[in-house]
Design a protein around this motif. Structure first.
Motif, PDB file in Angstrom:
ATOM      1  N   ILE A  59       0.874  -0.990   0.043  1.00 34.57           N
ATOM      2  CA  ILE A  59      -0.037   0.080  -0.096  1.00 34.57           C
ATOM      3  C   ILE A  59       0.919   1.187   0.001  1.00 34.57           C
ATOM      4  O   ILE A  59       0.989   1.851   1.050  1.00 34.57           O
ATOM      5  N   ARG A  60       1.484   1.417  -1.276  1.00 32.12           N
ATOM      6  CA  ARG A  60       2.604   2.425  -1.212  1.00 32.12           C
ATOM      7  C   ARG A  60       2.204   3.092  -2.724  1.00 32.12           C
ATOM      8  O   ARG A  60       3.075   2.697  -3.570  1.00 32.12           O
ATOM      9  N   GLU A  61       1.061   3.786  -2.879  1.00 34.66           N
ATOM     10  CA  GLU A  61       0.900   4.339  -4.075  1.00 34.66           C
ATOM     11  C   GLU A  61       1.922   5.274  -4.779  1.00 34.66           C
ATOM     12  O   GLU A  61       1.790   5.192  -6.059  1.00 34.66           O
ATOM     13  N   GLN A  62       2.477   6.154  -3.850  1.00 32.23           N
ATOM     14  CA  GLN A  62       3.551   6.869  -4.755  1.00 32.23           C
ATOM     15  C   GLN A  62       4.632   6.317  -5.298  1.00 32.23           C
ATOM     16  O   GLN A  62       5.083   6.407  -6.281  1.00 32.23           O
ATOM     17  N   ALA A  63       5.079   5.009  -4.614  1.00 33.08           N
ATOM     18  CA  ALA A  63       6.042   4.020  -4.923  1.00 33.08           C
ATOM     19  C   ALA A  63       5.405   3.279  -6.127  1.00 33.08           C
ATOM     20  O   ALA A  63       6.339   3.033  -7.237  1.00 33.08           O
ATOM     21  N   LEU A  64       4.351   2.880  -6.207  1.00 38.20           N
ATOM     22  CA  LEU A  64       3.620   2.408  -7.225  1.00 38.20           C
ATOM     23  C   LEU A  64       3.813   2.968  -8.614  1.00 38.20           C
ATOM     24  O   LEU A  64       4.509   2.523  -9.575  1.00 38.20           O
ATOM     25  N   PHE A  86      -6.529   6.097  -5.478  1.00 34.87           N
ATOM     26  CA  PHE A  86      -5.010   5.721  -4.987  1.00 34.87           C
ATOM     27  C   PHE A  86      -4.331   5.888  -6.259  1.00 34.87           C
ATOM     28  O   PHE A  86      -3.025   5.458  -6.066  1.00 34.87           O
ATOM     29  N   LEU A  87      -4.800   5.726  -7.373  1.00 40.28           N
ATOM     30  CA  LEU A  87      -3.764   5.686  -8.510  1.00 40.28           C
ATOM     31  C   LEU A  87      -3.648   7.103  -9.275  1.00 40.28           C
ATOM     32  O   LEU A  87      -2.590   7.432  -9.836  1.00 40.28           O
ATOM     33  N   VAL A  88      -4.571   7.943  -9.045  1.00 41.57           N
ATOM     34  CA  VAL A  88      -4.580   9.362  -9.633  1.00 41.57           C
ATOM     35  C   VAL A  88      -4.339  10.358  -8.510  1.00 41.57           C
ATOM     36  O   VAL A  88      -3.596  11.311  -8.954  1.00 41.57           O
ATOM     37  N   GLU A  89      -5.171  10.397  -7.547  1.00 43.88           N
ATOM     38  CA  GLU A  89      -5.129  11.619  -6.618  1.00 43.88           C
ATOM     39  C   GLU A  89      -3.912  11.458  -5.745  1.00 43.88           C
ATOM     40  O   GLU A  89      -3.442  12.585  -5.561  1.00 43.88           O
ATOM     41  N   ARG A  90      -3.899  10.333  -5.162  1.00 44.08           N
ATOM     42  CA  ARG A  90      -2.867  10.157  -4.141  1.00 44.08           C
ATOM     43  C   ARG A  90      -1.297  10.496  -4.596  1.00 44.08           C
ATOM     44  O   ARG A  90      -0.706  10.990  -4.077  1.00 44.08           O
ATOM     45  N   PRO A  91      -1.281   9.531  -5.833  1.00 41.98           N
ATOM     46  CA  PRO A  91       0.440   9.879  -6.210  1.00 41.98           C
ATOM     47  C   PRO A  91       0.356  10.744  -7.402  1.00 41.98           C
ATOM     48  O   PRO A  91       1.342  10.479  -8.229  1.00 41.98           O
ATOM     49  N   PHE A  92      -0.674  11.966  -7.539  1.00 41.86           N
ATOM     50  CA  PHE A  92      -0.522  12.499  -8.740  1.00 41.86           C
ATOM     51  C   PHE A  92       0.867  13.230  -8.939  1.00 41.86           C
ATOM     52  O   PHE A  92       1.337  13.419 -10.149  1.00 41.86           O
ATOM     53  N   LEU A  97       5.873  13.934 -12.343  1.00 44.03           N
ATOM     54  CA  LEU A  97       7.197  14.063 -12.420  1.00 44.03           C
ATOM     55  C   LEU A  97       7.861  12.723 -12.767  1.00 44.03           C
ATOM     56  O   LEU A  97       8.778  12.633 -13.564  1.00 44.03           O
ATOM     57  N   ASP A  98       7.389  11.544 -12.582  1.00 46.98           N
ATOM     58  CA  ASP A  98       8.178  10.425 -12.633  1.00 46.98           C
ATOM     59  C   ASP A  98       7.711   9.895 -14.050  1.00 46.98           C
ATOM     60  O   ASP A  98       8.218   8.937 -14.679  1.00 46.98           O
ATOM     61  N   LEU A  99       6.696  10.335 -14.532  1.00 46.79           N
ATOM     62  CA  LEU A  99       6.103   9.885 -16.017  1.00 46.79           C
ATOM     63  C   LEU A  99       6.263  10.944 -16.683  1.00 46.79           C
ATOM     64  O   LEU A  99       7.097  11.166 -17.736  1.00 46.79           O
ATOM     65  N   ASN A 100       5.327  11.971 -16.761  1.00 47.09           N
ATOM     66  CA  ASN A 100       5.270  13.072 -17.630  1.00 47.09           C
ATOM     67  C   ASN A 100       6.779  13.797 -18.002  1.00 47.09           C
ATOM     68  O   ASN A 100       7.504  14.104 -18.889  1.00 47.09           O
ATOM     69  N   LEU A 132      -7.897  15.769 -13.382  1.00 44.78           N
ATOM     70  CA  LEU A 132      -6.614  15.909 -12.946  1.00 44.78           C
ATOM     71  C   LEU A 132      -5.652  15.441 -13.954  1.00 44.78           C
ATOM     72  O   LEU A 132      -4.498  16.052 -14.308  1.00 44.78           O
ATOM     73  N   ILE A 133      -5.902  14.193 -14.857  1.00 36.80           N
ATOM     74  CA  ILE A 133      -5.139  13.754 -15.767  1.00 36.80           C
ATOM     75  C   ILE A 133      -5.129  14.990 -16.897  1.00 36.80           C
ATOM     76  O   ILE A 133      -3.985  15.027 -17.501  1.00 36.80           O
ATOM     77  N   ASP A 134      -6.188  15.707 -17.139  1.00 38.94           N
ATOM     78  CA  ASP A 134      -6.159  16.612 -18.209  1.00 38.94           C
ATOM     79  C   ASP A 134      -5.226  17.803 -17.841  1.00 38.94           C
ATOM     80  O   ASP A 134      -5.166  18.485 -18.821  1.00 38.94           O
ATOM     81  N   THR A 135      -4.780  17.921 -16.757  1.00 32.61           N
ATOM     82  CA  THR A 135      -3.867  18.915 -16.366  1.00 32.61           C
ATOM     83  C   THR A 135      -2.552  18.649 -16.810  1.00 32.61           C
ATOM     84  O   THR A 135      -1.503  19.488 -16.974  1.00 32.61           O
TER      85      THR A 135
END
Length: 310
Positions: A59-64, A86-92, A97-100, A132-135
């Motif tokens: 349960i480490r969504e940022q690490a995910l 837990f996929l979009v809001e918590r590790p936004f 940064l780590d993808l875009n 959020l993804i749209d930003t």
């Protein structure tokens, strides 16, 4: 776009996702799956066969998301999966940064949509995910309305290197209709254009059954099919009703951009911004509270058309 045959997949989008990704892990050495406990029990056999490419970070969504970014840098195609908030809001920040920011791709697959799991409380509701993804630039966003559509969109995204968000839901249409992007014309009329996104098609068709309106459908909302909307508006009045299964008005800016040179009106329907539901309830009750059932959609559309006639 060709129609899909019903009954070609499992009964839910989530089951379809599990089966399709399991097959991909067995056949494509680039595919890697990153989980945060959710659905891990469904990939036990796949993890045993591919221990280096099925990773459960707990349960480490940022690490995910950060792990997915690292895998992408090595040339793998990461599939990242958990419940929507837990996929979009918590590790936004990690998506940003780590993808875009790193310029790498991933296939990000959520489950739960806006209010599929209300019995778990507000922590499991995420109507703002697509907004959020749209930003962030460069994302393809799929909102399938049927498990067969989810499978087709998933299969098309797996071989790539781009950024894809696939939003799975338990709210589904009766039949699958599309295999790719763009608006598909479901019904033609003269008094305006209704844009139905993903699982909103069946409620929209029921709500507008007696109205003289064009109904367009898509399971891919980004990139937005501006040309398809412009073509539809040429054959009907430029009164546009946008019905999305997430935060109301998320795609209003895309509609306005598409019709910059055309005087038009837009009615946006979706999960209401002003409503903070504090009762757990059921998905049907949440749908009704946000006016996203046939009755609520129908009343809103009729008021919209009547205002234009006055």
């Amino acid at each position: 776009m060709t129609a899909l045959a019903a009954g070609t997949t499992r009964s839910t989008m989530r089951e379809t996702f599990v089966d399709t990704v399991t097959e991909a892990l067995d056949t494509d050495p680039r595919v890697a799956l990153v989980l945060a406990e959710i659905s891990a029990d469904r990939f036990v056999d796949a993890a045993a066969r591919h221990p280096g490419r099925v990773l459960n970070v707990g349960i480490r969504e940022q690490a995910l998301v950060s792990v997915a970014g690292g895998l992408a840098l090595t040339g793998l195609r990461p599939v990242v999966h958990t419940i929507t908030p837990f996929l979009v809001e918590r590790p936004f920040e990690q998506l940003k940064l780590d993808l875009n920011h790193q310029g790498v791709g991933a296939l990000v697959v959520s489950t739960g949509a806006s209010y599929d799991y209300p019995s778990s409380g507000r922590t499991h509701l995420a109507p703002g995910d697509v907004a959020l993804i749209d930003t962030l630039p460069g994302w393809t966003v799929h909102i399938p309305g049927h498990p067969a559509e989810a499978e087709a969109l998933l299969r098309s995204a797996l071989p790539g290197d781009d950024l894809v968000y696939l939003r799975l839901s338990e709210r589904v249409n009766a039949e699958p209709l599309v295999t790719g992007p763009g608006w598909r014309t479901i019904r033609r009329g003269n008094r305006g254009v209704v844009l139905a996104v993903g699982p909103m098609l069946d409620p929209v068709l029921a709500a507008t059954a007696t109205l003289d309106m064009t109904v367009l459908y898509t399971a891919t909302i980004r990139p937005f099919d501006a040309a398809g909307l412009r073509e539809a508006v040429q054959s009907a009045t430029a009164d546009v009703v946008l019905v999305e299964p997430y935060l109301r008005g998320t795609s209003t800016h895309a509609v306005n951009d598409a019709l910059t040179d055309t005087p038009h009106r837009v009615l946006a329907l979706g999960v209401r911004r002003e409503v903070e539901l504090r009762a757990y309830g059921t998905p049907d009750e949440h749908e009704a509270a946000h006016g996203l059932g046939p009755t609520g959609i129908g009343a809103a559309v009729r008021d919209f058309l009547d205002a234009a006639a006055r």
